[in-house]
Structure formats: C-alpha cells, structure tokens
Design a protein around this motif. Structure first.
Motif, PDB file in Angstrom:
ATOM      1  N   GLN A 108       0.820  -1.210   0.000  1.00 47.73           N
ATOM      2  CA  GLN A 108       0.000   0.000   0.000  1.00 47.73           C
ATOM      3  C   GLN A 108       0.858   1.267   0.000  1.00 47.73           C
ATOM      4  O   GLN A 108       0.322   2.384   0.040  1.00 47.73           O
ATOM      5  N   ALA A 109       2.176   1.100  -0.038  1.00 46.11           N
ATOM      6  CA  ALA A 109       3.141   2.210  -0.032  1.00 46.11           C
ATOM      7  C   ALA A 109       3.016   3.083   1.206  1.00 46.11           C
ATOM      8  O   ALA A 109       3.428   4.237   1.199  1.00 46.11           O
ATOM      9  N   THR A 110       2.470   2.535   2.283  1.00 43.40           N
ATOM     10  CA  THR A 110       2.366   3.307   3.531  1.00 43.40           C
ATOM     11  C   THR A 110       3.660   3.245   4.323  1.00 43.40           C
ATOM     12  O   THR A 110       3.945   4.146   5.125  1.00 43.40           O
ATOM     13  N   HIS A 111       4.459   2.185   4.098  1.00 41.85           N
ATOM     14  CA  HIS A 111       5.689   2.009   4.860  1.00 41.85           C
ATOM     15  C   HIS A 111       6.843   1.597   3.955  1.00 41.85           C
ATOM     16  O   HIS A 111       6.638   0.994   2.896  1.00 41.85           O
ATOM     17  N   LEU A 112       8.041   1.936   4.404  1.00 39.32           N
ATOM     18  CA  LEU A 112       9.266   1.474   3.761  1.00 39.32           C
ATOM     19  C   LEU A 112      10.024   0.628   4.781  1.00 39.32           C
ATOM     20  O   LEU A 112      10.278   1.061   5.900  1.00 39.32           O
ATOM     21  N   LEU A 113      10.361  -0.594   4.384  1.00 41.72           N
ATOM     22  CA  LEU A 113      11.118  -1.507   5.231  1.00 41.72           C
ATOM     23  C   LEU A 113      12.598  -1.373   4.884  1.00 41.72           C
ATOM     24  O   LEU A 113      12.971  -1.366   3.703  1.00 41.72           O
ATOM     25  N   ALA A 114      13.444  -1.247   5.894  1.00 34.33           N
ATOM     26  CA  ALA A 114      14.888  -1.156   5.674  1.00 34.33           C
ATOM     27  C   ALA A 114      15.597  -2.102   6.633  1.00 34.33           C
ATOM     28  O   ALA A 114      15.337  -2.093   7.838  1.00 34.33           O
ATOM     29  N   GLY A 115      16.493  -2.937   6.101  1.00 30.39           N
ATOM     30  CA  GLY A 115      17.246  -3.887   6.911  1.00 30.39           C
ATOM     31  C   GLY A 115      18.732  -3.631   6.803  1.00 30.39           C
ATOM     32  O   GLY A 115      19.238  -3.272   5.733  1.00 30.39           O
ATOM     33  N   ALA A 116      19.453  -3.822   7.897  1.00 27.00           N
ATOM     34  CA  ALA A 116      20.849  -3.395   7.953  1.00 27.00           C
ATOM     35  C   ALA A 116      21.806  -4.501   8.389  1.00 27.00           C
ATOM     36  O   ALA A 116      21.391  -5.571   8.847  1.00 27.00           O
ATOM     37  N   ALA A 117      23.095  -4.194   8.274  1.00 23.87           N
ATOM     38  CA  ALA A 117      24.149  -5.163   8.552  1.00 23.87           C
ATOM     39  C   ALA A 117      24.215  -5.560  10.016  1.00 23.87           C
ATOM     40  O   ALA A 117      24.719  -6.633  10.353  1.00 23.87           O
ATOM     41  N   ASP A 118      23.723  -4.703  10.918  1.00 27.17           N
ATOM     42  CA  ASP A 118      23.728  -5.039  12.349  1.00 27.17           C
ATOM     43  C   ASP A 118      22.518  -5.860  12.771  1.00 27.17           C
ATOM     44  O   ASP A 118      22.308  -6.114  13.955  1.00 27.17           O
ATOM     45  N   GLY A 119      21.714  -6.300  11.792  1.00 22.36           N
ATOM     46  CA  GLY A 119      20.524  -7.105  12.091  1.00 22.36           C
ATOM     47  C   GLY A 119      19.295  -6.280  12.378  1.00 22.36           C
ATOM     48  O   GLY A 119      18.219  -6.842  12.633  1.00 22.36           O
ATOM     49  N   SER A 120      19.393  -4.946  12.332  1.00 28.35           N
ATOM     50  CA  SER A 120      18.219  -4.106  12.614  1.00 28.35           C
ATOM     51  C   SER A 120      17.286  -4.081  11.415  1.00 28.35           C
ATOM     52  O   SER A 120      17.716  -4.076  10.258  1.00 28.35           O
ATOM     53  N   VAL A 121      15.991  -4.079  11.691  1.00 25.61           N
ATOM     54  CA  VAL A 121      14.965  -3.955  10.667  1.00 25.61           C
ATOM     55  C   VAL A 121      13.983  -2.899  11.136  1.00 25.61           C
ATOM     56  O   VAL A 121      13.505  -2.941  12.281  1.00 25.61           O
ATOM     57  N   VAL A 122      13.699  -1.918  10.277  1.00 28.27           N
ATOM     58  CA  VAL A 122      12.822  -0.816  10.664  1.00 28.27           C
ATOM     59  C   VAL A 122      11.745  -0.604   9.608  1.00 28.27           C
ATOM     60  O   VAL A 122      11.943  -0.885   8.426  1.00 28.27           O
ATOM     61  N   LEU A 123      10.602  -0.124  10.056  1.00 26.78           N
ATOM     62  CA  LEU A 123       9.524   0.318   9.182  1.00 26.78           C
ATOM     63  C   LEU A 123       9.390   1.832   9.311  1.00 26.78           C
ATOM     64  O   LEU A 123       9.181   2.346  10.416  1.00 26.78           O
ATOM     65  N   TRP A 124       9.532   2.527   8.199  1.00 32.92           N
ATOM     66  CA  TRP A 124       9.344   3.971   8.165  1.00 32.92           C
ATOM     67  C   TRP A 124       7.944   4.293   7.665  1.00 32.92           C
ATOM     68  O   TRP A 124       7.471   3.677   6.711  1.00 32.92           O
ATOM     69  N   ASN A 125       7.282   5.249   8.286  1.00 34.82           N
ATOM     70  CA  ASN A 125       6.017   5.767   7.772  1.00 34.82           C
ATOM     71  C   ASN A 125       6.345   6.695   6.608  1.00 34.82           C
ATOM     72  O   ASN A 125       7.024   7.713   6.781  1.00 34.82           O
ATOM     73  N   VAL A 126       5.891   6.340   5.423  1.00 35.62           N
ATOM     74  CA  VAL A 126       6.274   7.083   4.227  1.00 35.62           C
ATOM     75  C   VAL A 126       5.669   8.488   4.213  1.00 35.62           C
ATOM     76  O   VAL A 126       6.278   9.432   3.687  1.00 35.62           O
ATOM     77  N   GLN A 127       4.474   8.649   4.796  1.00 28.57           N
ATOM     78  CA  GLN A 127       3.839   9.967   4.781  1.00 28.57           C
ATOM     79  C   GLN A 127       4.456  10.915   5.805  1.00 28.57           C
ATOM     80  O   GLN A 127       4.810  12.050   5.496  1.00 28.57           O
ATOM     81  N   SER A 128       4.648  10.445   7.027  1.00 31.05           N
ATOM     82  CA  SER A 128       5.203  11.315   8.069  1.00 31.05           C
ATOM     83  C   SER A 128       6.727  11.313   8.068  1.00 31.05           C
ATOM     84  O   SER A 128       7.357  12.180   8.687  1.00 31.05           O
ATOM     85  N   LEU A 129       7.327  10.318   7.375  1.00 32.01           N
ATOM     86  CA  LEU A 129       8.789  10.151   7.332  1.00 32.01           C
ATOM     87  C   LEU A 129       9.378   9.914   8.719  1.00 32.01           C
ATOM     88  O   LEU A 129      10.521  10.269   8.999  1.00 32.01           O
ATOM     89  N   LYS A 130       8.570   9.297   9.591  1.00 31.22           N
ATOM     90  CA  LYS A 130       9.013   8.988  10.940  1.00 31.22           C
ATOM     91  C   LYS A 130       9.108   7.473  11.135  1.00 31.22           C
ATOM     92  O   LYS A 130       8.437   6.697  10.450  1.00 31.22           O
ATOM     93  N   LEU A 131       9.949   7.064  12.079  1.00 28.25           N
ATOM     94  CA  LEU A 131      10.107   5.651  12.392  1.00 28.25           C
ATOM     95  C   LEU A 131       8.816   5.106  12.993  1.00 28.25           C
ATOM     96  O   LEU A 131       8.301   5.641  13.966  1.00 28.25           O
ATOM     97  N   TYR A 132       8.289   4.028  12.384  1.00 26.42           N
ATOM     98  CA  TYR A 132       7.026   3.453  12.843  1.00 26.42           C
ATOM     99  C   TYR A 132       7.266   2.270  13.790  1.00 26.42           C
ATOM    100  O   TYR A 132       6.683   2.191  14.868  1.00 26.42           O
ATOM    101  N   ARG A 133       8.119   1.338  13.421  1.00 26.40           N
ATOM    102  CA  ARG A 133       8.437   0.175  14.245  1.00 26.40           C
ATOM    103  C   ARG A 133       9.891  -0.228  13.972  1.00 26.40           C
ATOM    104  O   ARG A 133      10.451   0.042  12.903  1.00 26.40           O
ATOM    105  N   SER A 134      10.499  -0.922  14.923  1.00 28.53           N
ATOM    106  CA  SER A 134      11.844  -1.439  14.703  1.00 28.53           C
ATOM    107  C   SER A 134      12.001  -2.780  15.408  1.00 28.53           C
ATOM    108  O   SER A 134      11.279  -3.095  16.346  1.00 28.53           O
TER     109      SER A 134
END
Length: 477
Positions: A108-134
């Motif tokens: 639905q393009a509401t969130h962007l998922l990003a995964g990193a080398a340290d094992g962190s996974v985050v969901l960004w709120n695409v509209q507010s550009l704020k961190l939604y969950r990690s």
C-alpha cells in the motif's frame, strides 16, 4: 526463448540491484549512483543518474504506483526519491547508522522496510517520514526481505541462514533455519493461493543462499492456529552460491542469479529449467521480471545490466503431466485447468470452467451427470469429448508413482542418511549426533572443511529436527 535485446553499461562499478516499475527500470551500484531508464526506449531519464549516497548503493525499489523510488546504502541511510523528476524527498537514517542492505515498500506504499548489517529492521512511515516500528534479527546481518501481497506480513532473511516472518506490527510470528551458510535473497509471489480443502490461504515464497540452493516454501495462515513456513522443494541448478531470486508477476516462473555467472529461469509449478543464460562475465548479483511486460533484467559484477525479451509460451499443464508426471493433477490450479483445456482443443470451455471454479481436484471428479446438470453442457458430443479427455488424464495420473528423494539438507554430511537427532558443530554445519560423536572421537577436524574444530561441543538443532519431522509427515499422507 529468452533473447538478449539490450545491454546497459553506464555504471562504473559492480551492479548491486535492479527494479522495475510499470514504465521504468532502476539500477544501483557500488559507484554510489542510481540510474533510471525508460522501458520504451531503454534510454536514461533526464534526471539520471541520482547522486546523494556517500558510499555504495546496495538496493533500490519502486513504490507500487511507481511514483517514488527508494534506495539504501553503506552510508547507513535509506533515501526516498520522486521517480517523476528525480527530486530527493527524504533521507532516513538507520538507527545505529549501520550499512543498510535492503529496502522494500509495503504493497500500500504506507511504509518502507529497511534492513541493515547489524541485524536491525525498521519500518518507516512514508507519509510522516518517521520511524514506525523497529526490531532485530539475531546472529547475523539482515540481507533480504519481501512483503506479502496483502501487506499483512513480511519476511526477512539473514546472513545466519534464518527466515523470519513478521506481522505489520513488527511482531515475530515464525522463524526457520533455511540455508545453513546464509540467506542471500527472498521473494514472495504476488499471487496468493487458497487451499479449498482446508480453507487456509497460503503464499509461495522463494529463498536462495550461499549453499548453492533455491528453496520454495509455502507460508500458511491457519487462523487462530497461527502461521507456518512449510518447505516445498529445492531447485539445484546452480553450481555456486545463489545471490538473487525473483518470481514473475504471474508467479509461474522464478529467475535466479549466481556466483557461477549464470541466470536460470525455472517453471515454478514443476521446478523444470526453462532457460539458462550465461552472457554475464562475472557474478550475477540481481535479477527482476518486469510487472506488465515480458522483460527480464539481470545485473552483475561485470558492471552491466542485460535486458531480456521472454517468449511467454510456457509448457501447458497437460503436456507437463503427460511427459514428466511431476505435478499431480489434483494439485492443479484453475489456470492449470484452463491451460489443459486449451491443449485439448477445448478452449471454448475455459470461461465456463473458471466460472465454476474447476481446479485439478474438481476436474478429476467430473462425471457425465455433473457436466450436464451442473455445468449445463447441452451437446452430448461435447460432453463425451470432455469426459474422454478427463479419462485419459486419469489414466496418465495413476501410471507411475515416483518416490520423492530425501531433501539434501536433511541428510547427515557424514552418513548421507536422513538425520534423526541433528546437532550443530562449531564449524556451523549440522550432523547426525551419533555420526559426529564417532567422528570427533577419532579426530578434531570438521568433516566438511577439514579445518580444526575450536570446540567439540554439539548443540541440538531443534529447528532442523522439526523440519525433518514435518517433511516425513507429508510423505506419509
């Protein structure tokens, strides 16, 4: 046929990823840039290349509408771009500033998922550009991810070999050790499938890894019973680690790219190899099907992206059963039945069969009475022809039962027999406990690498034991 129609050689370093929208192709590279091309001409758009990352760009993806493009980099950020004019919309820093290896938009393009080398996974709120969950995966880098078509869950893959299923609230639903040497990529087919017998819905997923294998899975949702990742089969076409895999838009094909420099296209339903493409001169790092056109893009450490035109005339379901008996007719989808009807010169019945939801199981149960009374086929001659073809199909289906070999990953490397009590040694490999205990009583080296073992400790591999038990249950049904 898969015909090479264009080679893009604009990057000055390894190509790491490529992604399609309905009208564009995006590629990214170690050279810190993202390049965007028009699908109609394969020329770069006026605003390309996109520059903004300080280090290598590992992944890029379009939003479902194609209006936004996301990229992520060793510099510890994900960047949102306007795909229409190349404007940089936002820079999203990964918590901990770890290199970001993979990114995906939710359906639905509401969130962007990003995964990193340290094992962190985050969901960004695409509209507010704020961190939604990690959240975090344990014991490795997060290197792969994929959303379900409905956006209710996503899957991550790690360098430790785990596949983890998360819900959209970042709650871990299920975890499975999938590839002993590490996951490199995963993808979920955009076509969910309903199990009419049990009422469950399942999703097809592919994963690949450093173990040279591509594995196909079914993600099953069982209501209040929860979720299960069910192993389906392994595709063993490559001779080296597999770095990328992707489903076609209709889910009927899977493409993979490998350290062996080859690209292989498989038929999903049978696992048959349709094409092997060997035009790249170095490791193939990425591959993607276009969503609405018969195009395939493959990228490599040779700094090029190849564009392939596909002939989508796939072997029909009926031919597959007659020639190889690899897929049971009762497992056919409605689309498989439609393909079979076309192959039997019964194409005018496709609409009628689809309207009545005739899948493989229903097809085999059709009778003279059901054809006349339920499907309302009035012509006696036409009914007789359909019944004759179904009877031929029944005879073909019961001809030979080919035993299914034990999956290689369930076999002890020492005894090459199915493991009953698997344990993990300090070399990272799994063995049958008794065989490994006998081995280390005489020597202190790894059976797989021949290197010294730092410790003789053996840890029970309960996940693998459960997977073997589930697989044995399926073979007894």
């Amino acid at each position: 046929m898969a015909t090479l129609i264009r080679t893009l050689a604009d990057h000055s370093d390894d190509v790491n990823y490529c992604a399609f929208s309905s009208s564009c192709l995006a590629t990214c590279s170690l050279d810190k840039t993202i390049r965007v091309y028009s699908l109609s001409t394969f020329t770069e758009l006026p605003y390309s290349p996109l520059k903004g990352h300080a280090y290598a760009v590992h992944c890029c993806c379009f939003s479902p509408s194609g209006r936004m493009l996301a990229s992520c980099s060793t510099d510890g950020t994900s960047v949102l771009w306007d795909a229409r004019d190349g404007r940089r919309l936002a820079v999203l820093p990964q918590p901990g500033a770890s290199p970001v290896r993979v990114c995906r938009f939710s359906p639905q393009a509401t969130h962007l998922l990003a995964g990193a080398a340290d094992g962190s996974v985050v969901l960004w709120n695409v509209q507010s550009l704020k961190l939604y969950r990690s959240g975090n995966v344990k014991g490795g880098s997060l290197v792969a991810c994929a959303f379900s078509p409905n956006g209710n869950f996503f899957v991550t893959g790690s360098s430790s070999g785990d596949l983890t299923i998360w819900d959209d609230k970042m709650r871990c639903l299920y975890n499975e050790k999938a590839h002993d040497l590490g996951v490199t990529c995963c993808d979920i087919s955009s076509r969910p499938v309903s199990d009419s017998e049990n009422g469950f819905k399942y999703f097809q997923m592919a994963s690949c890894g450093q173990d040279h294998q591509i594995k196909l899975w079914l993600i099953l949702f069982k209501g209040f019973l929860g979720v299960e990742l069910k192993y389906k089969c392994t595709l063993n076409g490559h001779s080296a680690p597999v770095l990328a895999c992707a489903f076609s838009g209709d889910g009927q094909m899977i493409v993979s790219g490998s350290v062996d420099k080859c690209v292989i296209i498989y038929e999903t339903r049978t696992g048959n190899t349709l094409h092997t493409l060997s035009q790249h001169t170095r490791y193939v790092t990425t591959c993607a099907f276009a969503p609405h056109s018969p195009l395939l893009a493959t990228g490599s450490m040779d700094k090029t992206v190849h564009i392939w035109q596909l002939d989508l005339k796939q072997p029909c379901a009926g031919d597959t059963v007659k020639n190889e008996s690899k897929v049971a007719v009762e497992d056919w989808s409605e689309d498989d039945v439609s393909a079979w009807l076309c192959a039997q010169d019964l194409a005018d019945f496709v609409g009628l069969f689809k309207m009545n939801n005739i899948d493989g199981k229903e097809l085999l149960n059709l009778t003279k009475e059901s054809l006349a009374n339920e499907l309302k086929i009035e012509s006696l001659g036409r009914r007789s022809k359909v019944l004759q073809k179904i009877e031929e199909l029944r005879m073909t289906t019961i001809s030979v039962s080919v035993p299914v070999p034990d999956p290689d990953e369930f076999l002890c490397p020492v005894t090459r027999e199915l493991m009953n009590d698997p344990v993990i040694a300090t070399d990272g490999y799994s063995y049958e406990r008794e065989a490994m205990e006998n081995w280390i009583s005489n020597r202190r080296t790894s059976p797989m690498t021949n290197l010294p073992l730092h410790s003789l400790m053996l840890t029970p591999n309960r996940t693998l034991k459960m997977a073997i038990s589930r697989w044995l249950d399926t073979q007894q049904k």
